[in-house]
Design a protein around this motif. Structure first.
Motif, PDB file in Angstrom:
ATOM      1  N   PHE A 242      32.650   0.559 -16.651  1.00 39.14           N
ATOM      2  CA  PHE A 242      32.937   1.970 -16.901  1.00 39.14           C
ATOM      3  C   PHE A 242      34.418   2.164 -17.227  1.00 39.14           C
ATOM      4  N   LEU A 243      35.306   1.509 -16.480  1.00 37.95           N
ATOM      5  CA  LEU A 243      36.742   1.647 -16.748  1.00 37.95           C
ATOM      6  C   LEU A 243      37.099   1.132 -18.146  1.00 37.95           C
ATOM      7  N   ARG A 244      36.446   0.060 -18.566  1.00 37.27           N
ATOM      8  CA  ARG A 244      36.716  -0.495 -19.907  1.00 37.27           C
ATOM      9  C   ARG A 244      36.262   0.461 -21.005  1.00 37.27           C
ATOM     10  N   ASN A 245      35.088   1.065 -20.796  1.00 33.61           N
ATOM     11  CA  ASN A 245      34.481   1.893 -21.845  1.00 33.61           C
ATOM     12  C   ASN A 245      34.959   3.342 -21.828  1.00 33.61           C
ATOM     13  N   GLY A 246      35.374   3.808 -20.666  1.00 37.72           N
ATOM     14  CA  GLY A 246      35.799   5.201 -20.540  1.00 37.72           C
ATOM     15  C   GLY A 246      34.628   6.167 -20.414  1.00 37.72           C
ATOM     16  N   LYS A 247      34.963   7.443 -20.280  1.00 37.99           N
ATOM     17  CA  LYS A 247      33.935   8.476 -20.088  1.00 37.99           C
ATOM     18  C   LYS A 247      33.038   8.584 -21.317  1.00 37.99           C
ATOM     19  N   ARG A 248      31.780   8.790 -21.073  1.00 38.31           N
ATOM     20  CA  ARG A 248      30.783   8.975 -22.122  1.00 38.31           C
ATOM     21  C   ARG A 248      30.813  10.431 -22.594  1.00 38.31           C
ATOM     22  N   GLU A 249      30.925  10.639 -23.887  1.00 37.45           N
ATOM     23  CA  GLU A 249      30.877  11.998 -24.435  1.00 37.45           C
ATOM     24  C   GLU A 249      29.456  12.543 -24.342  1.00 37.45           C
ATOM     25  N   ILE A 250      29.346  13.827 -24.089  1.00 35.94           N
ATOM     26  CA  ILE A 250      28.006  14.433 -24.007  1.00 35.94           C
ATOM     27  C   ILE A 250      27.537  14.752 -25.427  1.00 35.94           C
ATOM     28  N   ASP A 251      26.526  14.034 -25.880  1.00 36.09           N
ATOM     29  CA  ASP A 251      26.098  14.167 -27.280  1.00 36.09           C
ATOM     30  C   ASP A 251      24.866  15.064 -27.448  1.00 36.09           C
ATOM     31  N   GLU A 252      24.636  15.934 -26.459  1.00 39.51           N
ATOM     32  CA  GLU A 252      23.516  16.885 -26.522  1.00 39.51           C
ATOM     33  C   GLU A 252      23.826  17.995 -27.521  1.00 39.51           C
ATOM     34  N   THR A 253      22.882  18.302 -28.404  1.00 35.57           N
ATOM     35  CA  THR A 253      23.084  19.401 -29.345  1.00 35.57           C
ATOM     36  C   THR A 253      22.562  20.726 -28.789  1.00 35.57           C
ATOM     37  N   ASP A 254      21.596  20.659 -27.888  1.00 40.33           N
ATOM     38  CA  ASP A 254      21.067  21.868 -27.260  1.00 40.33           C
ATOM     39  C   ASP A 254      22.115  22.431 -26.293  1.00 40.33           C
ATOM     40  N   GLN A 255      22.549  23.680 -26.507  1.00 45.70           N
ATOM     41  CA  GLN A 255      23.654  24.237 -25.708  1.00 45.70           C
ATOM     42  C   GLN A 255      23.294  24.359 -24.222  1.00 45.70           C
ATOM     43  N   PHE A 256      22.017  24.621 -23.916  1.00 50.38           N
ATOM     44  CA  PHE A 256      21.598  24.740 -22.518  1.00 50.38           C
ATOM     45  C   PHE A 256      21.662  23.382 -21.816  1.00 50.38           C
ATOM     46  N   LYS A 257      21.146  22.359 -22.484  1.00 46.89           N
ATOM     47  CA  LYS A 257      21.158  21.011 -21.898  1.00 46.89           C
ATOM     48  C   LYS A 257      22.583  20.487 -21.759  1.00 46.89           C
ATOM     49  N   LYS A 258      23.406  20.781 -22.749  1.00 44.80           N
ATOM     50  CA  LYS A 258      24.799  20.322 -22.700  1.00 44.80           C
ATOM     51  C   LYS A 258      25.537  20.960 -21.533  1.00 44.80           C
ATOM     52  N   LEU A 259      25.376  22.274 -21.354  1.00 42.28           N
ATOM     53  CA  LEU A 259      26.027  22.963 -20.239  1.00 42.28           C
ATOM     54  C   LEU A 259      25.486  22.464 -18.905  1.00 42.28           C
ATOM     55  N   SER A 260      24.201  22.161 -18.851  1.00 38.92           N
ATOM     56  CA  SER A 260      23.585  21.627 -17.633  1.00 38.92           C
ATOM     57  C   SER A 260      24.259  20.324 -17.216  1.00 38.92           C
ATOM     58  N   ILE A 261      24.500  19.429 -18.164  1.00 37.69           N
ATOM     59  CA  ILE A 261      25.156  18.146 -17.857  1.00 37.69           C
ATOM     60  C   ILE A 261      26.628  18.359 -17.532  1.00 37.69           C
ATOM     61  N   GLU A 262      27.316  19.141 -18.345  1.00 38.18           N
ATOM     62  CA  GLU A 262      28.760  19.375 -18.167  1.00 38.18           C
ATOM     63  C   GLU A 262      29.076  19.930 -16.786  1.00 38.18           C
TER      64      GLU A 262
END
Length: 417
Positions: free
Chosen positions: A120-140
Motif C-alpha cells: 500500500f505504501l508503494r502504490n499510494g492511495k487508490r483513487e475512487i473511480d466510481e461515476t455514480d455520485q451516490f456510490k462515490k460519496l458513500s465510499i468517500e
C-alpha cells in the motif's frame, strides 16, 4: 499498548456490536496508558469506524481472492487509517506495531500484514473511480448507500454531502452550565472554557475530557451537546408545573428542566431500563437536583398508570435512529435500515401516551437526535391528523454541519382547551 487496546475495542465492537464509547471508556479506565496514548487509542478506534467503508475500498485490491481472518482484517483497517489520516505517526511505527499485533496469534499473519501494508505504501492511495455520485460519496465519507440516498431524497445531494463530510470531523467538547450551582459568567472566568456556538447555557471546553475536571465532578457543568440544550428551554417549564419526562436517561434534559424550574415544581421521569435509571440518579445527585421523581418503566403504558390530562408539560425525547449523532457515534451508520420501521411504531405509541396525559391547554415537546423526516416532520404530521385539537407552537431542526453540533429535531405542541 495504545494500538493493542484500540484493536481489542474494535474486535469487541465487531463481534458483539457493542457501543464504541462505552467499550472504549471501559478499556481506558482500566489501562495504565498516558494521556497521549489514550488520545491515540481513541483516535484510532473512532477514526477506523468513521472511515470504515473508505478503508475497505483501499484494502480491497490487496485481499481480493484471499482468505483473511477478521482479526487480521481489523489490524489492516486500523493501520491503513493511521497511514492515511495520522500525519504525526511515522509509517514504520504503524507497520511495526501492526506486524507485532498480527504475530501474537500467528507468525504467518505477521508476514501477510507486513506485505500488504508495504504494498500500500508503494502504490499510494487508490483513487475512487466510481461515476455514480451516490456510490462515490458513500465510499468517500464511509456512509452506507441507503443513508446517502435517503438524505439526498429528503433534502438534496449537496446537503447530504455536507452532512456526511461533517460526520467525519472530531466532535466538539460541549457542556452545559448548571445554573443551580454557578453562573455562566463565573465559569467563563476559566480560560479553558469559551462561549458556545448555539446554546445560551452552553460552553466549549478546550483542555481534554471535561468529565475528568472538578467542574464536572462537583456538578458545575454537565456534558451535553448544544443542540440538545435547546430542548428544555423550548418546553419552558414553570416553577409550579407538573412535568413528565417520558424517556429521561441519561438525564441531561431532565436536569436542564430542573435548573430552569429552580428545583421547584415536580418532574416525573421515566426510563425503560433500571441500569439507565442509575445513571440518571447519579446525574441528579452530582448536579444538586431534588425535584425529580424517578421511575423505571415502559412509557408506552403510562396512560394505564395516570389519570387522563394530568401533566402541565411533557417532554418526549423519543428513541430514534440517531442519524443526527453519527459524528459522536459512528457505529450508528452501519445499523440495518429496517430497524427504523420498529422505531417509528414506538414513537407513535409514545406520542399517543403523551396526548392522553397532557392537560388541555398544556404544552409538550417532541424531540429526536435524528434528521430523518419520517421520524420527525412526518411523524408530527400523522400525530396532528390523529389529534386535531393539537397544534404546532414552534418547530426547529438543526442539521449537524450548521453549528458544528449534533443534528436534532424538536417540535413544541399545544393541546386545545
Amino acid at each position: 499498548m495504545a494500538r493493542t487496546i484500540a484493536l481489542e475495542v474494535l474486535i469487541k465492537y465487531q463481534n458483539e456490536q457493542s457501543y464504541l464509547n462505552i467499550t472504549l471508556n471501559d478499556y481506558l479506565e482500566h489501562s495504565r496508558l498516558s494521556r497521549s496514548d489514550k488520545d491515540l487509542a481513541t483516535r484510532i478506534v473512532y477514526g477506523t469506524i468513521q472511515n470504515k467503508l473508505y478503508l475497505e475500498y483501499q484494502l480491497a485490491p490487496y485481499v481480493k481472492g484471499k482468505k483473511i481472518k477478521s482479526r487480521e482484517k481489523m489490524i489492516l483497517l486500523m493501520s491503513l487509517y493511521q497511514l492515511i489520516f495520522l500525519d504525526k505517526v511515522p509509517d514504520y511505527a504503524v507497520i511495526d506495531e501492526a506486524v507485532y499485533l498480527a504475530k501474537k496469534r500467528d507468525n504467518f499473519a505477521g508476514k501477510f500484514v507486513n506485505a500488504i501494508l508495504r504494498n500500500f505504501l508503494r502504490n499510494g492511495k487508490r483513487e475512487i473511480d466510481e461515476t455514480d455520485q451516490f456510490k462515490k460519496l458513500s465510499i468517500e465519507t464511509s456512509h452506507p448507500l441507503w443513508i446517502i440516498k435517503m438524505l439526498s431524497k429528503q433534502y438534496d445531494f449537496e446537503t447530504a454531502r455536507k452532512i456526511c463530510q461533517h460526520n467525519n470531523t472530531p466532535p466538539t467538547r460541549a457542556a452545559r452550565v448548571n445554573t443551580l450551582k454557578i453562573t455562566k459568567t463565573d465559569l467563563l472566568k476559566d480560560e479553558n472554557f469559551s462561549e458556545a456556538n448555539l446554546s445560551p447555557d452552553g460552553v466549549l471546553y478546550k483542555a481534554g475530557n471535561i468529565a475528568n475536571t472538578d467542574y464536572f465532578k462537583n456538578g458545575l457543568v454537565t456534558i451535553q451537546d448544544e443542540s440538545s440544550q435547546l430542548i428544555a428551554p423550548l418546553l419552558d417549564p414553570q416553577e409550579t408545573d407538573l412535568v413528565l419526562d417520558m424517556c429521561c436517561a441519561p438525564g441531561s434534559k431532565t436536569t436542564h428542566l430542573a435548573a430552569i424550574m429552580n428545583n421547584q415544581g415536580k418532574i416525573v421521569a421515566y426510563d425503560l431500563f433500571e441500569h439507565k435509571i442509575k445513571l440518571v440518579k447519579d446525574n441528579l445527585k452530582r448536579l444538586g437536583v431534588n425535584n425529580v421523581e424517578l421511575h423505571a418503566g415502559d412509557a408506552t403504558l403510562l396512560k394505564d398508570h395516570y389519570p387522563k390530562a394530568v401533566f402541565d408539560k411533557i417532554l418526549l425525547d423519543a428513541p430514534c435512529s440517531g442519524l443526527g449523532v453519527m459524528k459522536r457515534k459512528p457505529e450508528i451508520k452501519y445499523h440495518d435500515s429496517s430497524a427504523m420501521d420498529t422505531i417509528i411504531l414506538l414513537q407513535a405509541k409514545l406520542l399517543d401516551n403523551a396526548y392522553y396525559l397532557l392537560k388541555k391547554g398544556g404544552r409538550m415537546v417532541y424531540s429526536t437526535c435524528t434528521i430523518n423526516k419520517k421520524e420527525n416532520e412526518l411523524m408530527i404530521k400523522q400525530f396532528l391528523e390523529k389529534y386535531q385539537d393539537m397544534k404546532i407552537v414552534e418547530e426547529k431542526k438543526i442539521l449537524p454541519y450548521i453549528y458544528d453540533s449534533d443534528g436534532f429535531y424538536m417540535c413544541k405542541l399545544e393541546k386545545g382547551k
